[in-house]
Write an enzyme that holds these catalytic residues in place. Sequence first.
Site, PDB file in Angstrom:
ATOM      1  N   VAL A 235     -17.894  29.931   1.706  1.00 33.99           N
ATOM      2  CA  VAL A 235     -16.492  29.689   2.037  1.00 33.99           C
ATOM      3  C   VAL A 235     -15.744  31.020   2.145  1.00 33.99           C
ATOM      4  CG1 VAL A 235     -14.359  28.554   1.311  1.00 33.99           C
ATOM      5  CG2 VAL A 235     -16.555  27.429   0.929  1.00 33.99           C
ATOM      6  N   GLU A 253     -13.271  36.995  -4.614  1.00 32.16           N
ATOM      7  CA  GLU A 253     -14.122  36.994  -5.802  1.00 32.16           C
ATOM      8  C   GLU A 253     -15.134  35.870  -5.614  1.00 32.16           C
ATOM      9  OE1 GLU A 253     -13.935  39.244  -8.048  1.00 32.16           O
ATOM     10  OE2 GLU A 253     -11.992  40.155  -7.605  1.00 32.16           O
ATOM     11  N   CYS A 287     -19.771  32.615 -12.257  1.00 30.04           N
ATOM     12  CA  CYS A 287     -20.232  33.540 -11.213  1.00 30.04           C
ATOM     13  C   CYS A 287     -20.977  34.726 -11.794  1.00 30.04           C
ATOM     14  CB  CYS A 287     -19.062  34.012 -10.360  1.00 30.04           C
ATOM     15  SG  CYS A 287     -17.724  34.804 -11.314  1.00 30.04           S
TER      16      CYS A 287
END
Length: 485
Positions: A235, A253, A287
């Site tokens: 995305v 990020e 993440c």
Amino acid sequence: MSYFSDLALQYIDGNWRPGSGSWDIVDFNPYNGDKLASIAVATVEEVDQAYRAAERAQKAWAKVNPYARRQVFERALGLIQERSEEITEAIIAELGGTRLKAGFELHLAGEFLREAIQLAVRSEGKIVASPVDGKENRLYRVPVGVVGVISPFNFPLLLSVKSVAPALALGNAVVLKPHQNTPIVGGTLIAKIFEDAGLPGGLLNVVVTDIAEIGDALLEHPVPKVISFTGSDKVGRHVATVAASHFKRTILELGGNSAVIVLDDADIDYAVDAAVFSRYVHQGQVCMAANRVLVDRSIEAEFTEKFVAKVATLKTGDPLDPATHIGPLINQTQADNINALVDRTIADGATALLRGTTEGSLVSPAVISGIPEGAPILSQEIFGPVALIVPFDGEEEAIRIANETPYGLSGAVHTGDIERGVRVAHQIDTGMIHINDGTVHDEPLVEFGGEKASGVGRLNGDASVDAFTTTKWISIQHGRSQFPF
């Protein structure tokens, strides 16, 4: 107040109101499937209204004395502390976070609000020398205007606040779109805190919606000058492409595939503790999580035995239970995807030292070794409780394996020789890496961000000033310039 009943609305121009879309985003508890809220989606028209409200409100806000602006963040910090138990319960219910995870997220969100208090007065200009006689060059830091923020589901409170608070503190207005799985904790709860803290209406707007309804309206709208996005690299590529075509700056990020490197002189027991936390915190939906645990072959057997034994003690279950380490993944689809990935890896020849079981969205931990070189699982992000044990022979091979991924967000090196660890760390293509620690860290003053497919730009501290302000050059000719005609 009941967050899920009272805040299941859009927040536009200081007003709470339902969206006018023809369908609802339904907010579910990922552990038990209970319906928490139903929110009529915001339309393209309402996105426009939010941005226009932000544009109107920002001009007056930018003129407010920064010492006065910081009072809003002082009050917001106090409200988060006062309402910590209610917010903890909301985090557990909406995203399946354990009590430990909720406490971690609340603490960090508070620290970033505390930093925003200081950030409000940190934007500084400077005088720059000129080669032209009589000229004075002034460089001013000014707000960009309006910032669009798109936040994810894994740490929705923290990762919304990380952009929203500094952008507002520096004199901007914000339109925030939280992830559709966490519209309250990542969106309207934050709006309520700032409203109660006295932030003027229109400066923070929250639109709960989906790309299926609005397409790229959040990105293409002419008002926002900066888009701050946290989410997947897939995305993120789209966000970057659309934003660039409209001459907007982006802070991205994105995902990660971090490695914990355990060298032959490491404290094995300590490295095990760090690696287990780095992999399994919040079910691996982080993440910065350590997908890969790289271990020198000379200590592989001992490390692996202790690692598997510790992972086997982790309790999977109800996130409301303080003893639970592993709560649910965000939804059933994510759980199914993790299972399919593990099944494919084992079918390709890997060995499951510990095989997680699945019940609904609950997936208990898995540990896999003997993974064939080049297997897809080694280079991709795993957003679930699956650890990969990968042996290596010597530093050079460890560095090569660690870098064999399109990502470069975080990492860790464990060694008894600090300077050896630093030498290895310098050779890992990553934005952040930690010696003798875990991979999951975020501090308000330290620049945060990744390399390669893990993102573009940085946040925190002075990096947030760079992200949410622009430089304006005003020159003054105190004498007289000489013109050639």
